[in-house]
Design a protein around this motif. Structure first.
Motif, short mmCIF file in Angstrom:
data_model
loop_
_atom_site.label_atom_id
_atom_site.label_comp_id
_atom_site.label_asym_id
_atom_site.label_seq_id
_atom_site.Cartn_x
_atom_site.Cartn_y
_atom_site.Cartn_z
N HIS A 1 79.27 44.32 21.83
CA HIS A 1 79.52 42.88 21.73
C HIS A 1 78.23 42.10 21.51
CE1 HIS A 1 83.73 42.99 21.94
NE2 HIS A 1 83.89 43.18 23.23
N GLY B 1 88.49 34.23 13.39
CA GLY B 1 89.13 35.28 14.20
C GLY B 1 88.21 35.72 15.32
N THR B 2 87.75 34.74 16.06
CA THR B 2 86.70 34.97 17.08
C THR B 2 87.18 35.79 18.28
OG1 THR B 2 84.98 33.80 18.35
CG2 THR B 2 87.15 32.76 18.28
N GLY B 3 88.49 35.78 18.56
CA GLY B 3 89.01 36.55 19.70
C GLY B 3 88.39 36.09 21.00
N PHE C 1 83.45 36.71 19.72
CA PHE C 1 82.45 37.56 19.05
C PHE C 1 82.68 37.58 17.54
CE2 PHE C 1 83.03 39.17 23.34
CZ PHE C 1 81.76 38.97 23.82
N ASP D 1 90.41 30.70 15.88
CA ASP D 1 91.37 31.79 16.09
C ASP D 1 92.77 31.22 15.98
OD1 ASP D 1 90.85 34.84 17.32
OD2 ASP D 1 92.91 34.10 17.58
N SER D 2 93.72 32.12 15.63
CA SER D 2 95.11 31.67 15.52
C SER D 2 95.81 31.70 16.88
CB SER D 2 95.86 32.55 14.52
OG SER D 2 95.68 33.90 14.87
N LYS E 1 93.68 32.31 23.66
CA LYS E 1 92.29 32.82 23.65
C LYS E 1 91.32 31.63 23.57
CE LYS E 1 93.16 37.34 21.69
NZ LYS E 1 93.12 38.18 20.52
N GLY F 1 94.16 27.78 14.56
CA GLY F 1 94.90 27.78 13.30
C GLY F 1 94.69 29.08 12.57
N ARG F 2 95.37 29.17 11.43
CA ARG F 2 95.22 30.37 10.61
C ARG F 2 94.18 30.10 9.53
NH1 ARG F 2 98.32 34.29 12.12
NH2 ARG F 2 97.54 35.49 10.37
N ALA F 3 93.27 31.04 9.37
CA ALA F 3 92.16 30.86 8.42
C ALA F 3 92.66 30.52 7.02
CB ALA F 3 91.31 32.12 8.39
N GLU F 4 93.72 31.23 6.60
CA GLU F 4 94.19 31.05 5.21
C GLU F 4 94.79 29.66 5.00
OE1 GLU F 4 95.23 33.03 7.58
OE2 GLU F 4 97.25 33.81 7.27
N ARG G 1 84.45 39.27 12.06
CA ARG G 1 84.39 40.66 12.52
C ARG G 1 85.78 41.11 12.98
NH1 ARG G 1 81.10 43.25 17.71
NH2 ARG G 1 82.93 42.53 18.85
N ALA G 2 86.18 42.29 12.50
CA ALA G 2 87.40 42.95 12.95
C ALA G 2 88.66 42.10 12.77
CB ALA G 2 87.25 43.38 14.42
N VAL G 3 88.78 41.47 11.61
CA VAL G 3 89.97 40.64 11.36
C VAL G 3 90.87 41.26 10.28
CG1 VAL G 3 90.76 38.34 10.64
CG2 VAL G 3 88.82 38.54 12.17
N TYR H 1 89.43 34.93 3.47
CA TYR H 1 89.44 33.96 4.57
C TYR H 1 88.14 33.14 4.60
CZ TYR H 1 93.51 36.20 6.87
OH TYR H 1 94.75 36.69 7.19
N1 SAM Z 1 86.15 38.84 16.14
C1 SAM Z 1 86.50 39.34 17.47
C2 SAM Z 1 85.75 40.62 17.76
O1 SAM Z 1 85.18 41.21 16.83
O2 SAM Z 1 85.70 41.05 18.93
C3 SAM Z 1 88.01 39.52 17.64
C4 SAM Z 1 88.63 40.54 16.75
S1 SAM Z 1 90.38 40.69 17.06
C5 SAM Z 1 90.66 42.36 16.59
C6 SAM Z 1 91.05 39.75 15.69
C7 SAM Z 1 91.21 38.28 16.03
O3 SAM Z 1 91.48 37.58 14.82
C8 SAM Z 1 92.36 38.00 16.98
O4 SAM Z 1 91.91 37.20 18.05
C9 SAM Z 1 93.39 37.27 16.11
O5 SAM Z 1 94.12 36.30 16.85
C10 SAM Z 1 92.50 36.64 15.05
N2 SAM Z 1 93.15 36.43 13.75
C11 SAM Z 1 93.83 37.36 13.03
N3 SAM Z 1 94.26 36.83 11.87
C12 SAM Z 1 93.84 35.53 11.86
C13 SAM Z 1 93.98 34.46 10.91
N4 SAM Z 1 94.65 34.63 9.78
N5 SAM Z 1 93.42 33.28 11.21
C14 SAM Z 1 92.75 33.10 12.38
N6 SAM Z 1 92.59 34.08 13.31
C15 SAM Z 1 93.13 35.28 13.05
#
Ligand code: SAM
Length: 252
Positions: free
Chosen positions: A62, A98-100, A103, A121-122, A126, A147-150, A168-170, A179
């Motif tokens: 992290h 998609g900060t979760g 991070f 984040d959506s 969180k 909200g949703r990035a798109e 990261r990891a989205v 996005y």
């Molecule tokens: N970035 C963090 C990390 O690397 O630890 C979190 C990764 S987690 C696997 C993916 C995150 O992206 C989730 O919290 C999810 O809610 C968010 N997410 C997924 N699709 C998204 C979208 N279209 N718009 C905004 N957030 C999104």
């Protein structure tokens, strides 16, 4: 937030920071990292924030990983992006998509106090947690956005207003590029945190990037310093204006 269960101490890793990123956190930043770790461990009891909770794992996957992506800026007081495209700007607008659990955006906000970091984040719950974490860490340069990035990337309030986007990891690299690029001003930089990376992915990405107004500037391979895992950061430069439904406009 109360800490009734003791959270372990994070390792300082002074030599590893220096050796791998040519940078060391200040004592203030080390205290912030420890508090961040405690808050995440507490939040994990109510929310499924992260499975990475062992101190050395948390440090590497992290903290270190979040900061590895922006290592070229660490310790610099202004955005050092001397590519001829992006001028040096004192307070860059940064979005973590998609900060979760925060991070890479929260470690970035801690170490880059002049960067204005939006944590997107959506998932509302969180972000409710992150609002409270921002307040406990007294981070004046971080805010949350639900909200949703798109969808947000199409709205004029958010479209082409950021200097840096990190993600990261989205999703796949292509999805992350789709996005991230709409949020960036022309000249802005998207940093895609990836695991392994193949030439096939690069071919797929290159063929779509132009329609998004982006170009691959750098593919940055590295191994993590403790578990020796392979990672890549992709740096994409926004090179053209994109208007939804219209042709790409390249700056004159
Ligand atoms: N970035 C963090 C990390 O690397 O630890 C979190 C990764 S987690 C696997 C993916 C995150 O992206 C989730 O919290 C999810 O809610 C968010 N997410 C997924 N699709 C998204 C979208 N279209 N718009 C905004 N957030 C999104």
């Amino acid at each position: 937030m109360s800490n009734s269960i003791e959270t372990p101490q994070l390792p300082e890793m002074s030599e590893l920071w220096q050796k791998t990123l040519n940078w060391q956190p200040s004592n203030g930043e080390l205290s912030q990292f420890q508090l961040l770790y405690e808050l995440i461990c507490q939040g994990n009891r109510q929310l499924n924030l992260t499975r990475i909770t062992e101190p050395t794992d948390f440090w590497e996957k992290h903290l270190w990983d979040s900061l590895r992506g922006i290592s070229r800026f660490l310790g610099k007081t202004e955005l050092d992006c001397r590519t001829g495209i992006l001028p040096v700007i004192p307070n860059p607008q940064v979005i973590d998509i998609g900060t979760g659990a925060g991070f890479p955006g929260v470690p970035i906000a801690i170490t880059q106090p002049n960067w204005q970091v939006t944590l997107l984040d959506s998932t509302r719950k969180k972000l409710t947690f992150l609002d409270s974490l921002i307040s406990e860490l007294e981070l004046k340069n971080a805010t949350t956005l639900t909200g949703r990035a798109e969808e947000l990337g199409k709205q004029s309030q958010y479209r082409e207003v950021y200097d840096i986007a990190v993600i990261r990891a989205v999703g796949s690299a292509l999805v992350c590029a789709e996005y991230a690029l709409p949020f960036l001003k022309v000249g802005g930089l998207a940093i895609l945190y990836r695991g392994n990376w193949t030439e096939e992915e690069a071919v797929d990405l290159r063929s779509t990037l132009l329609s998004l107004g982006g170009a691959i500037e750098l593919i940055d391979p590295f191994t993590t310093p403790i578990s020796n895992s392979i990672r890549h950061c992709l740096h994409l430069r926004k090179v053209a204006v994109i208007e939804p439904g219209k042709k790409v406009k390249f700056p004159k």
